[in-house]
Design an enzyme around this catalytic site. Structure first.
Site, PDB file in Angstrom:
ATOM      1  N   LYS A 170       0.835  -1.210   0.000  1.00  0.00           N
ATOM      2  CA  LYS A 170       0.000   0.000   0.000  1.00  0.00           C
ATOM      3  C   LYS A 170       0.868   1.258   0.000  1.00  0.00           C
ATOM      4  O   LYS A 170       0.532   2.263  -0.624  1.00  0.00           O
ATOM      5  CB  LYS A 170      -0.946   0.008   1.220  1.00  0.00           C
ATOM      6  CG  LYS A 170      -2.068  -1.004   1.112  1.00  0.00           C
ATOM      7  CD  LYS A 170      -3.182  -0.507   0.184  1.00  0.00           C
ATOM      8  CE  LYS A 170      -4.386  -1.424   0.124  1.00  0.00           C
ATOM      9  NZ  LYS A 170      -4.353  -2.492  -0.857  1.00  0.00           N
ATOM     10  N   LYS A 226      -3.266 -11.440  -8.062  1.00  0.00           N
ATOM     11  CA  LYS A 226      -4.609 -11.889  -7.652  1.00  0.00           C
ATOM     12  C   LYS A 226      -5.688 -10.924  -8.145  1.00  0.00           C
ATOM     13  O   LYS A 226      -5.400  -9.751  -8.436  1.00  0.00           O
ATOM     14  CB  LYS A 226      -4.677 -12.022  -6.130  1.00  0.00           C
ATOM     15  CG  LYS A 226      -4.507 -10.709  -5.416  1.00  0.00           C
ATOM     16  CD  LYS A 226      -4.927 -10.777  -3.969  1.00  0.00           C
ATOM     17  CE  LYS A 226      -4.773  -9.386  -3.377  1.00  0.00           C
ATOM     18  NZ  LYS A 226      -5.684  -8.931  -2.433  1.00  0.00           N
ATOM     19  N   LYS A 282      -9.810  -5.395  -6.296  1.00  0.00           N
ATOM     20  CA  LYS A 282     -10.590  -4.204  -6.650  1.00  0.00           C
ATOM     21  C   LYS A 282      -9.689  -3.058  -7.079  1.00  0.00           C
ATOM     22  O   LYS A 282     -10.103  -2.188  -7.821  1.00  0.00           O
ATOM     23  CB  LYS A 282     -11.417  -3.756  -5.443  1.00  0.00           C
ATOM     24  CG  LYS A 282     -12.728  -4.494  -5.290  1.00  0.00           C
ATOM     25  CD  LYS A 282     -13.431  -4.095  -4.003  1.00  0.00           C
ATOM     26  CE  LYS A 282     -13.884  -5.323  -3.253  1.00  0.00           C
ATOM     27  NZ  LYS A 282     -14.426  -5.087  -1.931  1.00  0.00           N
TER      28      LYS A 282
END
Ligand code: TYM
Length: 325
Positions: free
Chosen positions: A111, A191, A194
């Site tokens: 992140k 993977k 979103k």
């Protein structure tokens, strides 16, 4: 009875990764255990977000939960921010956990790289809040995808540390994984997520959108024949066949692949048709709940009342063990 807890962030509609990785496990467990399933809206705001749409996005996940078949008669549905004890427990637990362990977590590093101008305290604190979510209800089982395993390890470490410092209070939660613990991206890399455009199919997509998403899966690996590839677009299409229990089709397309006869358009059409069929039941149910806002409000209120009671019971014990009140 064993307690179960899991949560999903309010970052948009559920996608097939959430569905196979977490929701299928939730559905299985609601029949056997005392389950709490949460929309973790407080976790949603650790990355850039739009406050104008957070409330609706949170309600959307509740609607998705109901439409996939989570039954408020069998489980409690909660919105994390409506139960203030999550934050209280997270703060208390943060005082017994090392910052250096949190800085080392792969999700924090990812992140940080993704949002270099948004490295906030909440992001670092994220796994402690997640541990608090689970421990608040003394949950022993947590249906989650593989990506959440490092966070669950933190929850176990915190539980152990708390128990050793203040006396036996929390069980060490274990993950409950399904076959879909790792749903790969449609981009062929990593993977389904979103935050990666083109990587996912959501549960509200129509047939045309599903076909378009699948059409973009890269199948031009340069190799054909022999054994199936282990990674990349082709491997991911075969993984989807498996997750959708298209076993006969899997064998047929695998045979075609090894004989250099495979037609990817046929494989993609087979997948699109089956995904759409599975989603239609969901979409119909979702409309019914959408059209009954009073029912959804009462489900949210009931969930809140029951969860507040359970949460307060744990907090009274925790406050007293830590020397408060
Ligand atoms: P979130 O919102 O990113 O994802 C929700 C759930 O979906 C699973 N998942 C996947 N599983 C398989 N393959 C994929 N491609 C895939 N993408 C997502 C996730 O593993 C997760 O189970 N930190 C959590 C939310 C959370 C939580 C909790 C979960 C907060 N507190 C307490 C369990 C217990 C998260 O970000 O999930």
């Amino acid at each position: 009875m064993k307690r179960v807890f899991s949560g999903i962030r309010a970052t948009g509609r559920l996608h097939l990764g959430n569905y196979f990785g977490a929701a299928k496990g939730m559905l299985k467990l609601q029949d056997k255990y005392d389950c709490i399933f949460s929309v973790v809206d407080l976790h949603t705001i650790t990355v850039p977000y739009d406050p104008k749409i957070l409330k609706q996005a949170t309600r959307d996940i509740i609607l998705d939960y109901l439409a996939i078949g989570l039954d408020p008669k069998k489980c409690h549905l909660e919105i994390q921010s409506m139960i203030p004890q999550h934050v209280e427990l997270a703060y208390l637990l943060s005082t017994i956990y090392q910052v250096s362990r949190l800085e080392d977590l792969p999700t924090y590093k990812e992140k940080k790289a993704q949002y270099p101008k948004y490295i906030n305290m909440g992001l670092l604190y994220y796994p402690v809040l997640m541990a608090a979510d689970i421990l608040l209800y003394k949950a022993e089982l947590v249906p989650i995808g593989k990506d959440q395993e490092p966070h669950l390890e933190v929850a176990r470490e915190i539980a152990r540390k708390f128990n050793s410092m203040f006396g036996q209070t929390f069980p060490e939660p274990q993950s409950f994984k399904t076959e879909g613990e790792y749903v790969p991206s449609l981009t062929g890399d990593g993977k389904m997520s979103k935050s990666v455009e083109g990587s996912y199919i959501t549960l509200i997509d129509d047939l045309a959108t599903i076909k378009k998403c699948l059409a973009a899966v890269p199948t031009d690996s340069g190799v054909i024949g022999g054994e199936l590839p282990k990674a990349g677009g082709i491997a991911n299409l075969f993984t989807l066949l498996k997750l959708l229990k298209l076993d006969k089709e899997y064998i047929k397309f695998e045979h075609d692949y090894s004989n250099k006869k495979i037609k990817y358009s046929d494989l993609k059409n087979t997948l699109a048709g089956t995904i759409f069929e599975e989603l239609q039941i969901f979409q119909k149910k979702r409309k019914e709940f959408e059209n009954n806002p009073a029912l959804v409000d009462s489900i949210i209120n009931d969930g809140q009342n029951k969860c507040l009671d359970m949460a307060e019971e744990t907090m009274q014990e925790v406050r007293s063990r830590m020397g408060f009140g």
